[in-house]
Scaffold this motif. Sequence first.
Motif, short mmCIF file in Angstrom:
data_model
loop_
_atom_site.label_atom_id
_atom_site.label_comp_id
_atom_site.label_asym_id
_atom_site.label_seq_id
_atom_site.Cartn_x
_atom_site.Cartn_y
_atom_site.Cartn_z
N PRO A 13 0.84 -1.21 0.00
CA PRO A 13 0.00 0.00 0.00
C PRO A 13 0.87 1.25 0.00
O PRO A 13 1.88 1.32 0.69
N ILE A 80 -0.85 12.36 -5.15
CA ILE A 80 -1.66 11.14 -5.29
C ILE A 80 -1.41 10.50 -6.65
O ILE A 80 -1.22 9.29 -6.76
N ILE A 85 -1.08 6.85 -4.73
CA ILE A 85 -1.44 6.75 -3.32
C ILE A 85 -2.74 5.97 -3.13
O ILE A 85 -3.72 6.18 -3.85
N ASP A 86 -2.72 5.07 -2.14
CA ASP A 86 -3.91 4.29 -1.79
C ASP A 86 -4.67 4.90 -0.61
O ASP A 86 -5.90 4.84 -0.57
N HIS A 87 -3.94 5.42 0.38
CA HIS A 87 -4.57 5.98 1.58
C HIS A 87 -3.88 7.30 1.95
O HIS A 87 -2.65 7.41 1.85
N LYS A 109 -9.81 8.50 -0.50
CA LYS A 109 -8.61 7.93 0.11
C LYS A 109 -8.33 8.49 1.50
O LYS A 109 -7.46 8.00 2.21
#
Length: 426
Positions: A13, A80, A85-87, A109
């Motif tokens: 991640p 992002i 970016i995931d989170h 996110k």
Amino acid sequence: MKLRHKEKRYNPPHILLTNGRFPVSLDLARQLTLAGCKVYCVDPMKYHVCRFSTAVAGSKVVPAPRTDTHGYIRGVKEAIAAWNIDHIIPMHEEEFYLAESRDPAILGKLFCPPWALLVCLHSKGHYARIARACGLDTPDTYICKSMDDVRRLDTVNKEWALKPVFGRANTNVYHLKPGEPIPQDIQVSEKVQYVAQEWIHGVRYCSYSVFNHGTLRAHGVYPVLETIDGSSSVYFQSCSHPGIKEYVQRLGEGLYPLHGQIGLDFVEAADRLVTIDCNPRATSGIHLWSGRPQLARAFISNTDECTVPRRGRLGTEFRRQVFPGMMMWERKGVNMKRYLKHMWRLVRARDVVWDWADVMPSLASPVLLTYYYILCREHRLQLADLFQWHMIWEPTEESWEEIKALDRGEQEKLQRQRDSGCICDE
């Protein structure tokens, strides 16, 4: 222990931290790395502690959200896209600007509550009403919009804490005591509202919890033992407190499905347990998991609830400190016994910044300190104020009516839950 990706993943991640300047940002970055994540950060400062860490894969300079909100949002969106970016994990009040952006590329996110609930939890007056609607105890609380409201307080029989509705830490807090005159320099107005909160004497605790789509995934508690301003803790020793955990769980049930980080400040008197403040964001409670990946998993997976470690690797009691803060500790009214206790804690606890596997953040401290003082002179700020200045969120004049409407809607929702039996009174 080597600071590396312990949990091997084919596709780790990608996590974005919304600032890299605080020790808690560095600590969380290391914990996320131990959990197998790839960590990035954005910050208005070109140089900050996370930029020198091996736990951070990349750092991007962005405009300050306080002075250029659109520029900050644009910079986050660029990060992002560039880093996939995931989170996004908010670290301070910049989360209000991100939540208020209404941008789906960010909101999908962002690990925090919706903007409506976020503001209500941040507001000391609104939060007190929310907690009571959940059947929880809080001190008597009144909103003050003028000095006339302040003068109407019962200062003969009660002590009061008077602080800004959207304040933080110990900034602009007044202790009104019976028999003492009310300060006349309080800048209270319709635009800068204050909250008068009954002063409760007792033992102080702080909690830090992570809710992932309504489920409590992480929870820790520590007593307030060492501070630099009477409020901001710099020493962290975990403890077990079932009453505080039950309090947090009931608040989460009342706000279901709560999603995000939440820190509560408690005072435990002989006959009651109350909260005096709510921080719906990252807090120093993150240090309770320092050097371990369990908290990081609460953000990225549906793991079972993780509690804080009570013992270190060699069986010693788990303690952490912010060493510079411990050196600037509050010395008011100190006797020899208190001084020796402080020194004992200073030599026994590990610093949250120093790590043998990631030494550059500590070695770069002289360079960073020089850079910070240059910025202090440029912005005419004290060092403590500089760290928060870029990130602080305050409602604009146009947003006050919207905040009031949001609060009314939240109270109506909570009342409907109470009427349906979802929330039980004590």
